[in-house]
Design a protein around this motif. Structure first.
Motif, PDB file in Angstrom:
ATOM      1  N   ARG A  30       0.831  -1.210   0.000  1.00 12.46           N
ATOM      2  CA  ARG A  30       0.000   0.000   0.000  1.00 12.46           C
ATOM      3  C   ARG A  30       0.866   1.260   0.000  1.00 12.46           C
ATOM      4  N   SER A  31       1.981   1.198   0.728  1.00 10.09           N
ATOM      5  CA  SER A  31       2.860   2.375   0.802  1.00 10.09           C
ATOM      6  C   SER A  31       3.485   2.701  -0.553  1.00 10.09           C
ATOM      7  N   LEU A  32       3.497   1.704  -1.462  1.00 11.79           N
ATOM      8  CA  LEU A  32       4.005   1.925  -2.817  1.00 11.79           C
ATOM      9  C   LEU A  32       2.923   2.484  -3.738  1.00 11.79           C
ATOM     10  N   GLY A  33       1.733   2.680  -3.192  1.00 11.77           N
ATOM     11  CA  GLY A  33       0.631   3.211  -3.988  1.00 11.77           C
ATOM     12  C   GLY A  33      -0.275   2.163  -4.586  1.00 11.77           C
ATOM     13  N   LYS A  34      -0.128   0.902  -4.173  1.00 11.52           N
ATOM     14  CA  LYS A  34      -0.968  -0.169  -4.709  1.00 11.52           C
ATOM     15  C   LYS A  34      -2.338  -0.171  -4.023  1.00 11.52           C
ATOM     16  N   LYS A  35      -3.387  -0.413  -4.814  1.00 11.12           N
ATOM     17  CA  LYS A  35      -4.712  -0.627  -4.252  1.00 11.12           C
ATOM     18  C   LYS A  35      -4.839  -2.090  -3.845  1.00 11.12           C
ATOM     19  N   VAL A  36      -5.525  -2.350  -2.741  1.00 11.16           N
ATOM     20  CA  VAL A  36      -5.684  -3.727  -2.261  1.00 11.16           C
ATOM     21  C   VAL A  36      -7.164  -4.036  -2.061  1.00 11.16           C
ATOM     22  N   PHE A  37      -7.599  -5.164  -2.627  1.00 13.02           N
ATOM     23  CA  PHE A  37      -8.948  -5.665  -2.402  1.00 13.02           C
ATOM     24  C   PHE A  37      -8.849  -7.097  -1.880  1.00 13.02           C
ATOM     25  N   TYR A  38      -9.673  -7.401  -0.891  1.00 12.70           N
ATOM     26  CA  TYR A  38      -9.684  -8.734  -0.297  1.00 12.70           C
ATOM     27  C   TYR A  38     -10.858  -9.518  -0.878  1.00 12.70           C
ATOM     28  N   VAL A  39     -10.560 -10.631  -1.539  1.00 13.04           N
ATOM     29  CA  VAL A  39     -11.613 -11.433  -2.172  1.00 13.04           C
ATOM     30  C   VAL A  39     -11.618 -12.820  -1.529  1.00 13.04           C
ATOM     31  N   THR A  40     -12.703 -13.146  -0.867  1.00  6.33           N
ATOM     32  CA  THR A  40     -12.754 -14.393  -0.109  1.00  6.33           C
ATOM     33  C   THR A  40     -13.994 -15.199  -0.451  1.00  6.33           C
ATOM     34  N   ASN A  41     -13.833 -16.503  -0.542  1.00  8.33           N
ATOM     35  CA  ASN A  41     -14.959 -17.406  -0.745  1.00  8.33           C
ATOM     36  C   ASN A  41     -15.667 -17.747   0.557  1.00  8.33           C
ATOM     37  N   ASN A  42     -15.101 -17.347   1.670  1.00 10.90           N
ATOM     38  CA  ASN A  42     -15.715 -17.639   2.963  1.00 10.90           C
ATOM     39  C   ASN A  42     -17.028 -16.872   3.089  1.00 10.90           C
ATOM     40  N   SER A  43     -18.114 -17.590   3.272  1.00 12.93           N
ATOM     41  CA  SER A  43     -19.441 -16.968   3.292  1.00 12.93           C
ATOM     42  C   SER A  43     -19.979 -16.735   4.695  1.00 12.93           C
ATOM     43  N   THR A  44     -19.166 -16.964   5.716  1.00  9.45           N
ATOM     44  CA  THR A  44     -19.684 -16.951   7.083  1.00  9.45           C
ATOM     45  C   THR A  44     -19.761 -15.565   7.713  1.00  9.45           C
ATOM     46  N   LYS A  45     -19.176 -14.546   7.054  1.00  9.13           N
ATOM     47  CA  LYS A  45     -19.190 -13.186   7.607  1.00  9.13           C
ATOM     48  C   LYS A  45     -19.641 -12.186   6.561  1.00  9.13           C
ATOM     49  N   THR A  46     -20.221 -11.075   7.026  1.00 11.02           N
ATOM     50  CA  THR A  46     -20.549  -9.961   6.147  1.00 11.02           C
ATOM     51  C   THR A  46     -19.304  -9.095   5.961  1.00 11.02           C
ATOM     52  N   ARG A  47     -19.366  -8.164   5.031  1.00 10.73           N
ATOM     53  CA  ARG A  47     -18.228  -7.254   4.825  1.00 10.73           C
ATOM     54  C   ARG A  47     -17.953  -6.435   6.088  1.00 10.73           C
ATOM     55  N   LYS A  48     -19.000  -6.030   6.776  1.00 13.95           N
ATOM     56  CA  LYS A  48     -18.828  -5.246   8.003  1.00 13.95           C
ATOM     57  C   LYS A  48     -18.112  -6.065   9.071  1.00 13.95           C
ATOM     58  N   GLU A  49     -18.479  -7.332   9.213  1.00  8.14           N
ATOM     59  CA  GLU A  49     -17.835  -8.206  10.201  1.00  8.14           C
ATOM     60  C   GLU A  49     -16.381  -8.470   9.820  1.00  8.14           C
ATOM     61  N   TYR A  50     -16.124  -8.629   8.530  1.00  8.17           N
ATOM     62  CA  TYR A  50     -14.743  -8.824   8.083  1.00  8.17           C
ATOM     63  C   TYR A  50     -13.891  -7.598   8.374  1.00  8.17           C
ATOM     64  N   ALA A  51     -14.450  -6.410   8.181  1.00 10.25           N
ATOM     65  CA  ALA A  51     -13.697  -5.184   8.419  1.00 10.25           C
ATOM     66  C   ALA A  51     -13.194  -5.120   9.860  1.00 10.25           C
ATOM     67  N   THR A  52     -14.014  -5.583  10.787  1.00 12.61           N
ATOM     68  CA  THR A  52     -13.608  -5.625  12.195  1.00 12.61           C
ATOM     69  C   THR A  52     -12.436  -6.579  12.390  1.00 12.61           C
ATOM     70  N   LYS A  53     -12.503  -7.753  11.762  1.00 16.26           N
ATOM     71  CA  LYS A  53     -11.423  -8.738  11.885  1.00 16.26           C
ATOM     72  C   LYS A  53     -10.127  -8.211  11.287  1.00 16.26           C
ATOM     73  N   PHE A  54     -10.206  -7.581  10.136  1.00 16.24           N
ATOM     74  CA  PHE A  54      -9.005  -7.028   9.508  1.00 16.24           C
ATOM     75  C   PHE A  54      -8.322  -6.031  10.445  1.00 16.24           C
ATOM     76  N   GLY A  55      -9.114  -5.147  11.039  1.00 17.90           N
ATOM     77  CA  GLY A  55      -8.540  -4.141  11.939  1.00 17.90           C
ATOM     78  C   GLY A  55      -7.894  -4.769  13.158  1.00 17.90           C
ATOM     79  N   THR A  56      -8.541  -5.789  13.707  1.00 19.68           N
ATOM     80  CA  THR A  56      -8.008  -6.476  14.888  1.00 19.68           C
ATOM     81  C   THR A  56      -6.656  -7.123  14.598  1.00 19.68           C
ATOM     82  N   LEU A  57      -6.472  -7.646  13.380  1.00 24.85           N
ATOM     83  CA  LEU A  57      -5.243  -8.356  13.024  1.00 24.85           C
ATOM     84  C   LEU A  57      -4.191  -7.453  12.374  1.00 24.85           C
ATOM     85  N   GLY A  58      -4.447  -6.158  12.344  1.00 25.78           N
ATOM     86  CA  GLY A  58      -3.419  -5.220  11.873  1.00 25.78           C
ATOM     87  C   GLY A  58      -3.404  -4.968  10.376  1.00 25.78           C
TER      88      GLY A  58
END
Length: 323
Positions: A67-95
């Motif tokens: 990201r610091s090099l200016g790259k855009k990042v998108f997370y694409v997951t087949n895991n259907s057990t969480k909503t995008r909002k719930e995933y956002a919380t997990k991402f923040g928790t794990l840094g």
């Protein structure tokens, strides 16, 4: 030899068969060329950046560096057990740095798919609240999730199962409460050819580290319903291009300047191939180096389509190459 559509595949004019080459190992000699070749990153999650609730080898630091090099990042997951909002919380928790708009899960794509079809009936759901909450977000009615116990005498189900005439679609995702009654309900709804049949993904198993047990994935559930219903599901998760279409439509991506990072040849890498993306395989999840070598040695062109352009032991290894 004549090169064909996959840069790692060549056509042997003498035999008419295809010959595959090993993906390139990223090293200090080619890392600059690699980093200069893309502006956007699509990355899988399970087996690539985390295993359960544990970060895999500095993957958060590696993505933050990109990201610091200016790259855009998108997370694409087949895991259907969480909503995008719930995933956002997990991402923040794990840094990890991740906005809700940068997270594209199979449940979200499924809901968008039905919305675009102007679906106005009810969905019978085999899955979790990750699916039903995404359906709620687009105001689509659905059945509830949870256990559907099976009696000892399954024949008695003919007297207790009643089909809802409002159901116009069956959606199958991961469901830890999967049972015989759920197969029966789903396949009975699907006997009507007008009922839509959608699967979030067909991943065979979960990448669970340090275990001798196989954790069956959504694919095992989908195949059960497909067998009983004698129908094939529309798959919205990888390797279907639908995920890329959702991201590209909203962000105007250039496939020639986009890479896909994953740990599975038959979902992540094939997804990248299907969308015309450069691909990077990390060996921290499902696909092992021995699998890659066997695909290279195979005469099967379908196996060749699972080969990535590049590979690394872990995503965190990028940090070692740029020092």
């Amino acid at each position: 030899m004549l090169r064909v559509h996959n840069p790692l595949i060549f056509l042997n004019r003498m035999s008419g068969t295809t010959v595959a080459q090993m993906p390139q190992l990223l090293d200090k000699g080619n890392i600059k060329k690699f980093l200069d070749s893309f502006d956007t990153i699509l990355t899988d999650c399970d087996g690539v950046i985390w295993a359960g609730d544990e970060v895999i080898d500095r993957s958060n630091e590696a993505l933050n560096y990109l990201r610091s090099l200016g790259k855009k990042v998108f997370y694409v997951t087949n895991n259907s057990t969480k909503t995008r909002k719930e995933y956002a919380t997990k991402f923040g928790t794990l840094g990890f740095t991740a906005s809700q708009e940068e997270i594209v899960g199979a449940s979200y794509v499924m809901a968008q798919y039905l919305k675009q079809k102007q679906f106005n009936k009810k969905v019978y759901v085999i899955g979790t609240s990750g699916i039903t909450r995404e359906l709620d977000n687009v105001n689509i009615k659905h059945t509830e999730v949870g256990p559907d116990p099976c009696p000892e005498n399954v024949i008695s189900l003919r007297d207790s199962i009643h089909l809802d005439p409002e159901v116009g679609a069956v959606v199958v995702g991961f469901d830890g409460h999967f049972s015989f009654p759920k197969i029966m309900r789903a396949s009975s709804y699907l006997a009507n050819p007008d009922v839509l049949f959608i699967a979030t993904n067909t991943d065979e198993r979960f990448p669970v580290s340090n275990m001798n047990l196989v954790f069956p994935g959504t694919g095992a559930i989908v195949r059960s319903v497909e067998t009983a219903a004698e129908r094939k599901a529309v798959v919205v998760g990888k390797p279907s291009p639908l995920m890329y279409e959702v991201i590209s439509k909203e962000n105007n991506l250039d496939p020639k300047r986009t890479i896909m990072i994953g740990d599975r040849g038959n979902t992540d890498i094939l997804f990248g191939r299907n969308c015309g993306l450069t691909t990077l395989l990390v060996l921290s999840g499902v696909t092992a180096l021995e699998d890659v070598k066997s695909w290279v040695a195979s005469d099967d062109s379908e196996k060749h389509s699972l080969l990535s352009d590049y590979y690394l032991p872990t995503l965190g290894n990028i940090l070692d190459l740029v020092k």
